[in-house]
Structures are given as C-alpha cells and as structure tokens.
Design a protein around this motif. Structure first.
Motif, PDB file in Angstrom:
ATOM      1  N   MET A   1      80.478  12.181  31.613  1.00  0.00           N
ATOM      2  CA  MET A   1      80.581  13.397  32.578  1.00  0.00           C
ATOM      3  C   MET A   1      81.851  14.223  32.305  1.00  0.00           C
ATOM      4  O   MET A   1      82.949  13.676  32.272  1.00  0.00           O
TER       5      MET A   1
ATOM      6  N   LEU B   1      83.786  18.193  37.153  1.00  0.00           N
ATOM      7  CA  LEU B   1      83.874  17.343  38.336  1.00  0.00           C
ATOM      8  C   LEU B   1      84.934  17.862  39.287  1.00  0.00           C
ATOM      9  O   LEU B   1      84.707  18.028  40.488  1.00  0.00           O
TER      10      LEU B   1
ATOM     11  N   MET C   1      84.552  19.287  43.114  1.00  0.00           N
ATOM     12  CA  MET C   1      85.294  18.776  44.274  1.00  0.00           C
ATOM     13  C   MET C   1      86.002  19.912  44.993  1.00  0.00           C
ATOM     14  O   MET C   1      85.932  20.039  46.201  1.00  0.00           O
TER      15      MET C   1
ATOM     16  N   CYS D   1      83.637  21.956  46.984  1.00  0.00           N
ATOM     17  CA  CYS D   1      83.205  21.275  48.198  1.00  0.00           C
ATOM     18  C   CYS D   1      84.258  21.421  49.301  1.00  0.00           C
ATOM     19  O   CYS D   1      83.947  21.770  50.436  1.00  0.00           O
ATOM     20  N   LEU D   2      85.487  21.174  48.931  1.00  0.00           N
ATOM     21  CA  LEU D   2      86.569  21.252  49.914  1.00  0.00           C
ATOM     22  C   LEU D   2      86.658  22.666  50.476  1.00  0.00           C
ATOM     23  O   LEU D   2      86.749  22.870  51.679  1.00  0.00           O
TER      24      LEU D   2
ATOM     25  N   SER E   1      83.744  23.399  52.794  1.00  0.00           N
ATOM     26  CA  SER E   1      83.815  22.750  54.097  1.00  0.00           C
ATOM     27  C   SER E   1      84.846  23.441  54.972  1.00  0.00           C
ATOM     28  O   SER E   1      84.620  23.661  56.144  1.00  0.00           O
TER      29      SER E   1
ATOM     30  N   VAL F   1      84.054  25.448  58.676  1.00  0.00           N
ATOM     31  CA  VAL F   1      84.683  25.085  59.950  1.00  0.00           C
ATOM     32  C   VAL F   1      85.192  26.344  60.636  1.00  0.00           C
ATOM     33  O   VAL F   1      84.988  26.556  61.818  1.00  0.00           O
TER      34      VAL F   1
ATOM     35  N   TYR G   1      74.475  43.656  91.746  1.00  0.00           N
ATOM     36  CA  TYR G   1      74.712  42.430  90.971  1.00  0.00           C
ATOM     37  C   TYR G   1      73.448  42.008  90.234  1.00  0.00           C
ATOM     38  O   TYR G   1      73.457  41.765  89.027  1.00  0.00           O
TER      39      TYR G   1
ATOM     40  N   ARG H   1      88.706  39.787 100.595  1.00  0.00           N
ATOM     41  CA  ARG H   1      90.104  40.167 100.342  1.00  0.00           C
ATOM     42  C   ARG H   1      90.336  41.634 100.660  1.00  0.00           C
ATOM     43  O   ARG H   1      89.465  42.448 100.396  1.00  0.00           O
TER      44      ARG H   1
ATOM     45  N   PRO I   1      86.443  31.483  94.326  1.00  0.00           N
ATOM     46  CA  PRO I   1      86.668  32.616  93.421  1.00  0.00           C
ATOM     47  C   PRO I   1      85.485  33.586  93.398  1.00  0.00           C
ATOM     48  O   PRO I   1      85.645  34.755  93.077  1.00  0.00           O
ATOM     49  N   GLN I   2      84.312  33.097  93.755  1.00  0.00           N
ATOM     50  CA  GLN I   2      83.153  33.989  93.790  1.00  0.00           C
ATOM     51  C   GLN I   2      82.601  34.057  95.208  1.00  0.00           C
ATOM     52  O   GLN I   2      81.408  33.960  95.423  1.00  0.00           O
TER      53      GLN I   2
ATOM     54  N   LYS J   1      75.206  33.044  94.626  1.00  0.00           N
ATOM     55  CA  LYS J   1      75.687  31.786  94.045  1.00  0.00           C
ATOM     56  C   LYS J   1      75.613  30.718  95.132  1.00  0.00           C
ATOM     57  O   LYS J   1      75.517  31.026  96.317  1.00  0.00           O
TER      58      LYS J   1
ATOM     59  N   TRP K   1      81.905  17.258  59.779  1.00  0.00           N
ATOM     60  CA  TRP K   1      82.423  17.839  58.530  1.00  0.00           C
ATOM     61  C   TRP K   1      83.156  16.795  57.724  1.00  0.00           C
ATOM     62  O   TRP K   1      83.064  16.769  56.495  1.00  0.00           O
TER      63      TRP K   1
ATOM     64  N   VAL L   1      82.277  15.898  53.968  1.00  0.00           N
ATOM     65  CA  VAL L   1      83.285  15.980  52.906  1.00  0.00           C
ATOM     66  C   VAL L   1      83.453  14.618  52.248  1.00  0.00           C
ATOM     67  O   VAL L   1      83.470  14.503  51.017  1.00  0.00           O
TER      68      VAL L   1
ATOM     69  N   ILE M   1      80.469  13.792  50.070  1.00  0.00           N
ATOM     70  CA  ILE M   1      80.490  14.553  48.816  1.00  0.00           C
ATOM     71  C   ILE M   1      81.555  13.979  47.885  1.00  0.00           C
ATOM     72  O   ILE M   1      81.305  13.735  46.702  1.00  0.00           O
ATOM     73  N   PHE M   2      82.725  13.743  48.483  1.00  0.00           N
ATOM     74  CA  PHE M   2      83.827  13.218  47.684  1.00  0.00           C
ATOM     75  C   PHE M   2      83.447  11.875  47.063  1.00  0.00           C
ATOM     76  O   PHE M   2      83.628  11.651  45.867  1.00  0.00           O
TER      77      PHE M   2
ATOM     78  N   LEU N   1      80.880  12.195  44.319  1.00  0.00           N
ATOM     79  CA  LEU N   1      81.470  12.614  43.054  1.00  0.00           C
ATOM     80  C   LEU N   1      82.269  11.478  42.436  1.00  0.00           C
ATOM     81  O   LEU N   1      82.151  11.193  41.241  1.00  0.00           O
ATOM     82  N   LEU N   2      83.048  10.837  43.278  1.00  0.00           N
ATOM     83  CA  LEU N   2      83.882   9.740  42.801  1.00  0.00           C
ATOM     84  C   LEU N   2      83.002   8.635  42.219  1.00  0.00           C
ATOM     85  O   LEU N   2      83.284   8.087  41.157  1.00  0.00           O
TER      86      LEU N   2
ATOM     87  N   ILE O   1      79.971   8.878  41.052  1.00  0.00           N
ATOM     88  CA  ILE O   1      79.374   9.301  39.789  1.00  0.00           C
ATOM     89  C   ILE O   1      80.406   9.174  38.676  1.00  0.00           C
ATOM     90  O   ILE O   1      80.126   8.647  37.596  1.00  0.00           O
ATOM     91  N   PHE O   2      81.610   9.632  38.997  1.00  0.00           N
ATOM     92  CA  PHE O   2      82.674   9.611  38.012  1.00  0.00           C
ATOM     93  C   PHE O   2      82.993   8.173  37.581  1.00  0.00           C
ATOM     94  O   PHE O   2      82.986   7.848  36.395  1.00  0.00           O
TER      95      PHE O   2
ATOM     96  N   ARG P   1      82.388   6.249  34.154  1.00  0.00           N
ATOM     97  CA  ARG P   1      83.496   5.678  33.386  1.00  0.00           C
ATOM     98  C   ARG P   1      83.177   4.243  32.970  1.00  0.00           C
ATOM     99  O   ARG P   1      83.495   3.809  31.877  1.00  0.00           O
TER     100      ARG P   1
END
Lengths: 321, 579
Positions: A1, A6, A10, A13-14, A17, A21, A276, A321, B218-219, B228, B288, B292, B295-296, B299-300, B302-303, B307
């Motif tokens: 790979m 890679l 990454m 992706c970061l 995300s 947010v 109202y 009031r 208040p109302q 209300k 999230w 994340v 995904i991380f 990837l890791l 796969i990597f 290896r």
C-alpha cells in the motif's frame, strides 16, 4: 500500500469529520416574514390584537409588519397596503378586511402570488383564504341582542350603532342581532347607523338619535369605537341607566362606563388571542401543517356582576405589568 | 472463502472488531456516566436556583411585612386619621417603595377612611366581596396576603395587585376605631426577582399562590388568555420536590419550593432536551469520535496488515517461482523481523541447494569421466601391444612355455578387466587380476622384480571396486622399480584393518618426494607412460563412490620405497549367480 496515499486519506478523514461537526450547528429555525394588515392603526382593540401578534412573533421567531390605514372607512388605503405587501412577498399575510367585497380582488391577487392568507377579525370574499381566526360575529350580535332584550324586559325601541357597512364582521354582527330581535315582535329597531369606526361620528349620530327618538330605550353598539362614541353622549345627556347601552369590547373608557352605569353590558372579544393565534397559525401554515378552516376565539358578555370574576379579570386585563 | 483466510484480512478484521467493540463499550459507559451526571447536575442546579428565588421571595415578603407594620404603626399612633402629618408620613413611605400602589383604611362596613395617594373611589367596588377585606375581618390579628387580582378601588387605571390586609386601629379625634388596613403592591419586585431566572434557553420559574392563582409567569398574558397552560393541579399537590411531566410532547423537569409563611410556591420549569444539551452534544461527539476512530483504525489496520502480509506474500511468490524451477529468483529480505529471518534462512537454504546441485553436477561429470577411464583401461591398447611384443619375443626365443604363460595371463587379465561389465568384483578376483598383471610385467621386465600377494582368507569374499590395484602397481613398477639397479620387490596384501578393507602395495623402489606424492593425488594428468588409468583416478573413483573416509594413502621414503594403502569399506560379495 502506498504510504503517501494512506496519509492523505487519514488527513481527509480528519478534515471531513471536523467540518461536519461545525456544519451540524445550523439554525433550522429561520426567521419568517409575516404581514399583519388590520382596519385601523389606533384603538384599544387593534393595539391589543397587535400585542398578541407581537408576543407570538417573538415566540415563533417571526418578523412581523403591522400595517393599517388611519381609519376603518379607508378601504382604498387598505387595498393599497395589501398591494404593497404583495410586492414585498411575505411568507404569510394576515388580513382583517375592512370591506368584504372590495378586498376580495386584491386578496385573490395575493393568493395568486403564492402568499398564504389568513383572515382575522372579519372575513373577506375570497375562496383563496386559508382560514378565519377571530370572533364568531354572528353569535356576538345575537348575544348583544339577547342581553338588550333581557334588560328591556322583552319590549322596547332600540337603535344599532354599527361601524362599516361592508365589513364582514359588521354585517355578521348585525345579522345575528337582527335575527335574534326578529323573534320579539315588541322590540323595534328604529335605526341602524354606521359610524366608520369614528368616535366623533358615533357621538354625532347618537345626539341625533336622542333628539329624533325621545322614546329610545336602548342602543346596541357593535364595536369599540362606536361604544365609546355612544357612551360619551349618553353619559353627557344624563341618560345613563335610563337608556340601556350594550357596548362592544373593553377599552378602559368603556370599563369606566360600565362601572358608572352608563353601559349595562359589554360583549367582549378576545383581541389578544386573535392576534396571537393568527401569527401562530400562520407559522404552522408556512411550515406546511394543515390548519382548521375556522378558529373561534370566543366572546363573553361582561357586566358589573361578573367583571371581577377571576377568569374575567384575566380576559379584561390581560396585561399584568 | 480463500479471501477470508488471508492474513491481511484476518488482522484487519480482528483489529477493527476489537477496536470498535472497545470504543462502543467505552462510549456507552461514558455516555451513561456523563448523561447521568448531567441530569443530576441539572437537577441540583435547578433546585439551587429555585431555592434562591424562594429565599429572595421570603426576604421580600418579610420586607413587605415590615413595611406593613410601619404603616400600621404610623396609623395607630396618629391621633387623627385626617391629619396632614399622617398623610405626609404615609406619602413618604409610598415614595420609598416603587412597588406600593396604594395604602387605604376602610371601616368595617367598607367605607373609606383614608387613602394614599388621594383618589376618588369607584362607586361600585363590591368591597365586601373582596377576599382581602373578608380575610382581614375573619383573622383580625394576622396579616393576610391576597391572590393577585385587579384592584378596582380607585378611579385610576386597572392594576393587578397583591393586597396585604389586616384589621387595625385608627383614631378619629382621639377615639379609637377598628378598621381594615390594606396595602396594595404590584408585581414589580417579584417580576424582577423571577425574570432573570432561566434554565437553558426556554426554562423559567413561575410563582403561584396557595390557591393556584398565578402571581408571576413569564407568559402570564398567554396563560390568562388561555393560550398557554400549566398543570397547576399537579403542582398544588406538592409543597416541595420535583418531578417530570410532558407538555406538548416535550419532557419538562419541574421543581417546586414553598415560600413561607404565605404559602406561595416557586416552580422551576426546565426543558429536558435543553438542560441535557450536554447529552446530545455528547451524543454527537461520541458519534463523530466513533466514526473517526473507525476510519483511523481501518486505515491503520489496512496499513499494518499490509506491512505484515506483503513480505510474506512476496516470499510466497518467490518460493512459488522457485518451485517452478526458477532457482535464481531473488529472495526479498525486508519487512518485519520474523519474515526477514525466514527469508534469510530460506536464502541460506537455497544457496545450499544451489551448491549441492552444482556439486552433483561436478561429481556426476567426474564419475562419468572416471568410468570412461576405466573402460579405456580395460582395453588399454598400449598395454596389449607391449605384452604381445613380449610374447613375440618369447616365441622367437623359443621359450614357448613362458609365452603360453604370458598369453594365458593376458587372457585372464582381460577377462577379469571386463568382468562381464561389472564394476565390482571380489577381492579374490581383483588379486587374481593383479597377479596376472604382475606375471605379464615380470615377463616383460625380465624378472626385474619379485612380488608377493597375500590375503587373509575372510577378505577374499569381500567386494571391491575393480581395477584399483593395477594403476598403483603400474605406478610402483614405472616409478619405483624400473629405474632401480637391484632387483625390486613388490608386496601386495589384502586384510581388514580397523573395520575397513585394506589393500597394501609396498615396493622397495626409488621412493617419491613429498611433492611428487602430492602431485600424484592432485591434478596430475594421466601419465603417458602408465597404463592410462592414473592413481589419482583410482582415488577419485573410490571417494566418489564410498565417500571421503576411504581412498588412497601414500607413504614413501626416497631410496627406501613406497607403500600405498587403499582403504575400502567392507562389503561381502553376493553369490556368483546374483551379481
């Protein structure tokens, strides 16, 4: 790979995300523009209605424009306001039509321009209106007549002070009143006058009546301005209590007249609620929800006896009031 | 299916599975923990705020009570209710407080005695029907606090008020009378106390009296207008505490505290989804975070798995190539330690194989060559020619019996040389063979040397490679004896020595130098003078066939002679018929 690819992945992706947010905090509650066009830019009834509308506007995040001609008889003025409003293309239009027929054309035009229209207070002669929010005016007229006839003991001569001839609510109140009175052959309606929602004009007409019909037993007024105009003259003439007066709505001056005996009873609408609910339902309409064809905000007949009942205190004096 | 068994897949999959499960469990636990804490905190916080409002209200009520007391005392002490001093005193009290609407004293019959500020009374007040008036008459010594109501006493605007009322004594021209003192206050201060309080964005507090009338909300207008709604009936069943309810589909948290001594209640309302924004934020964050992390980890995984597995795959490919016969395929020696080691070992092994194969090729070639040599030796024409020459000479001299011996020996010699094509013969035959050779050579060299052949009996049946003695003996004759002045002697023996079959060929000839000896076993080309099969060839044949433990040893002294020892393994000859 391949290592570079890679790392790139990454990083992507970061980035993705973190972006999402931030993107999640979008406002889904955007501001809406609603135009509220009523019959007249002054008067207790209209200012209370406006306050109700403004409370709702604040609550529902609405940018509300309050528009009104200087007096209720200015029908062309109101038509112009509606035309102006169509130009601005609000998200919804709330209309209290001064004239049932004459406002119909411009209402259709607004509907044609895809502006949803809700009738408030008095209806307009257009089938394109989504809903009517306000008083059951026919019933209001009946209740006024009922109380008057009760006070007169079933017979007498009365006059009716209406406000604008072609206004739908004026007509409906009058119709309700006449229909009720028609059941009592001994009750005679001497005159029905239109004061164009002007206190001065109402006063002038009342003076004329007092002169013309010395045997007049009672006057029924069909809106707030008419009530004040009539009440002032009756009090002035010292006929308070002798001449029965059934007034409409509850501005402070009318409340005083009720307590000093000039006026015997008030047919009270719920202007705060009208305003109202008009805005609230307009928002619902904009959001695509279905709303009822007619929403009746209720009426009450208030007299000295019940005016300080707790629930009536709340109706008559909504502002703490 | 093959795919799922791949190491890369297994590693990546288990990696992801473990991580995701762990993260999920941790997230779940964190979420629970945090949301519980958030809820508890929200509850606690709300309780504290409501308590604070309640406390402020109590202080306010106390304050108002003391003002009422001051007013009452002022009226009590005043000799006449109509005195301007009293009016001034009451006015100054009014001025200090913004939240006072009016102060008034009524007779028990409801007639106005004094009021501040001075205003005309309304004709139709229904005083006797008002709760504050009746309460003052019913509980004369106790301060009554009314519900919020419209104060309709005087000709001024209609104001919502709370009336503090109590029976009191006033003086008219020195005469004490009983009356009702009422102090009306507005909601200004209460509003101020309550308006600031918010929970989240929409949460609020409201205040009701002991009958459920709303003091502050208040109302409030919307509640009054019926637009209300608050579930006051449920609130009224509590004096302290908190619960959750649902209004218009929204979960709300309600906290209630009672205000002493007047019995009002402070109610805090918070919208749960708002209070627990942390909860939803946490939700989003965890989601999230999870994405994340996944995904991380993906990837890791796969990597990492790549290896680990790619060197193995490369190695596997190399091995496959090798298996197909490409012996020179390079072996990759990089990657993780274990694979690297494996590759190295494999590499070494491969080198060994290559080396062995090379060796086999060389040996095969040598064997083939030596066999050819043997074949050649079997029919050595030079030897035949010399021998026949000797026979001719004998015949010419008329030594026919010797000629017969020579021809007989030659015949025997060749017969054993060929041995029906066998490579291995018995020691006896080999000795027979060498004996015939020696007979021929003695004739040829005219008895220039003697010879003896000795063998232990058991040795005779052992197997030996054929034609191994002849080159040695030839060598002994040509290099040892031929050039000698005296008569030479060759001794041949066969015996068992230390588990090995030993042939010993000893001569008393010229002997050889060390160099010559070395030359003999190493790379001397076949001697032109010899029979054609060199000593070296003999040694090579023995070692190729039996291994390095066997072969030829030389021992030589110049002028003393040479002893050659041939070591062979002990092998018993098969029966004649089978060989």
């Amino acid at each position: 790979m391949p290592r570079k690819m890679l790392l790139l992945l990454m990083a992507c992706c970061l980035l993705l995300s973190s972006c999402s947010v931030d993107g999640g905090l979008l406002m889904d509650n955007q501001e809406r523009n609603i135009d509220l066009i009523v019959k007249m830019d002054h008067g207790d009834y209209w200012s209370t209605l406006r306050m109700g509308a403004e409370v709702a506007a604040k609550e529902f995040n609405v940018n509300l424009r309050f528009l009104a001609p200087p007096n209720e008889g200015d029908i062309q003025g109101q038509i112009n306001l509606v035309n102006d409003s169509i130009q601005k293309h609000p998200d919804a239009l709330l209309l209290a039509a001064s004239d049932y027929m004459k406002l119909a054309q411009v209402t259709d035009r607004a509907a044609y321009n895809n502006i949803p229209i809700i009738s408030i207070d008095s209806e307009v002669g257009s089938a394109r209106v989504k809903s009517y929010i306000g008083t059951n005016n026919y019933e209001a007229g009946q209740r006024a007549a009922e109380r008057m006839i009760h006070l007169l003991g079933g017979s007498g001569k009365i006059a009716v002070m209406n406000f604008v001839q072609e206004a739908r609510n004026a007509n409906q109140r009058e119709e309700g009143l006449l229909d009720y009175v028609a059941r009592y052959p001994n009750v005679q309606i001497l005159d029905i006058a239109y004061c164009q929602s002007s206190r001065e004009m109402a006063s002038a007409i009342t003076r004329e009546w007092l002169d013309t019909y010395p045997d007049l037993d009672g006057i029924i007024t069909l809106n707030a301005e008419a009530s004040i105009g009539v009440g002032r003259v009756v009090k002035e003439a010292g006929r308070g209590g002798l001449l029965k007066v059934i007034a409409f709505d509850s501005p402070q001056e009318t409340m005083e007249m009720l307590q000093d005996g000039t006026v015997q009873a008030l047919v009270v609408q719920n202007p705060f609620n009208n305003g109202y609910l008009a805005v609230q339902y307009a928002v619902e309409l904009i959001e695509g929800r279905k709303i009822a064809d007619r929403i009746d905000t209720g009426i009450k007949v208030i007299d000295l006896e019940n005016m300080l009942w707790p629930e009536n205190q709340k109706l008559l004096f909504p502002f703490v009031r | 299916m093959k795919h799922f068994k791949r190491i890369q897949f297994i590693i990546a999959f288990s990696f992801i599975l473990i991580t995701v499960v762990t993260v999920l469990i941790v997230s779940f636990m964190l979420y629970n923990k945090f949301s519980n804490t958030a809820e508890d905190n929200a509850d606690l916080n709300m309780g504290q705020v409501v308590e604070q409002v309640k406390y402020n209200l109590e202080m306010y009520v106390k304050n108002m009570t003391s003002i009422f007391d001051v007013v009452e005392e002022t009226i009590n002490r005043s000799p006449s209710y109509s005195s301007s001093i009293l009016e001034e005193q009451l006015n100054s009290i009014m001025k200090t407080r913004e939240d006072l609407i009016s102060i008034a004293v009524f007779t028990k019959n409801g007639d106005l005695v004094v009021n501040i500020p001075k205003m005309e009374m309304r004709p139709y007040t229904l005083l006797q029907r008002q709760s504050w008036f009746n309460a003052a008459l019913e509980t004369p010594d106790q301060l009554s606090v009314s519900s919020p109501h419209i104060q309709n006493l005087f000709k001024t605007s209609y104001k919502w008020a709370v009336s503090l009322s109590k029976q009191t004594t006033y003086h008219r021209d020195g005469l004490a009378s009983k009356g009702v003192l009422v102090v009306d206050m507005n909601f200004k201060t209460i509003d101020e106390l309550s308006r600031q309080v918010v929970f989240g964005k929409r949460g609020y507090v409201y205040i009701i009296d002991s009958y459920g009338n709303i003091v502050y909300h208040p109302q409030q207008q919307l509640i009054h207008a019926g637009l209300k709604y608050e579930d006051l009936e449920r609130v009224l069943t509590y004096s302290y505490g908190s619960y959750q309810d649902e209004l218009n589909g929204e979960q709300r948290m309600i906290t209630i505290k009672s205000v002493n001594p007047i019995g009002w209640k402070v109610i805090g309302v918070a919208y749960k989804d708002e209070l627990l924004t942390t909860k939803s934020e946490l939700n989003t964050f965890l989601l999230w975070f999870l994405i994340v992390v996944i995904i991380f980890v993906l990837l890791l995984a796969i990597f990492v798995s790549a290896r680990i597995s790619s060197p193995i795959q490369r190695l596997a490919r190399s091995v496959k190539m090798m298996g197909e016969g490409h012996l020179n395929t390079p072996i990759p020696v990089s990657g993780i330690y274990e694979v690297e080691q494996l590759s190295r070992r494999y590499h070494v092994m491969l080198q060994q194989i290559r080396h062995l194969m090379d060796q086999i090729i060389v040996e095969q070639e040598a064997k083939r060559k030596s066999e050819l040599d043997v074949l050649q030796a079997q029919i050595n024409p030079h030897f035949l020619y010399n021998t026949l020459n000797s026979v001719i000479r004998l015949v010419e001299k008329g030594q026919s019996s010797e000629a017969v011996t020579a021809i007989t020996s030659l015949s025997r010699f060749f017969r054993i040389s060929l041995s029906k094509g066998k490579n291995f013969i018995s020691v006896q035959e080999e000795l027979e063979h060498i004996r015939h050779y020696l007979i021929i050579q003695t004739i040829r060299y005219k008895n220039k040397f003697h010879y003896t052949i000795e063998a232990e009996d058991e040795v005779l049946h052992f197997l030996t490679m054929k034609l191994i003695l002849q080159p040695i003996v030839e060598n002994a004759i040509v290099h040892g004896i031929e050039l000698m002045a005296d008569r030479g002697m060759i001794r041949i023996s066969a015996k068992v020595d230390a588990g090995k079959l030993l042939f010993e060929i000893a001569d008393n000839g010229l002997g050889m130098s060390r160099d010559a000896l070395d030359q003999l076993l190493k790379n001397t080309p076949n001697s032109a003078q010899g029979s054609g099969v060199g000593v070296r060839n003999v040694n090579q044949r023995i070692q190729l066939h039996y291994g390095p433990d066997y072969g030829i040893q030389f021992e030589s002294e110049i002028e003393e002679g040479t002893t050659v020892r041939i070591y062979l393994p002990v092998e018993i000859a098969q029966k004649e018929g089978e060989v």
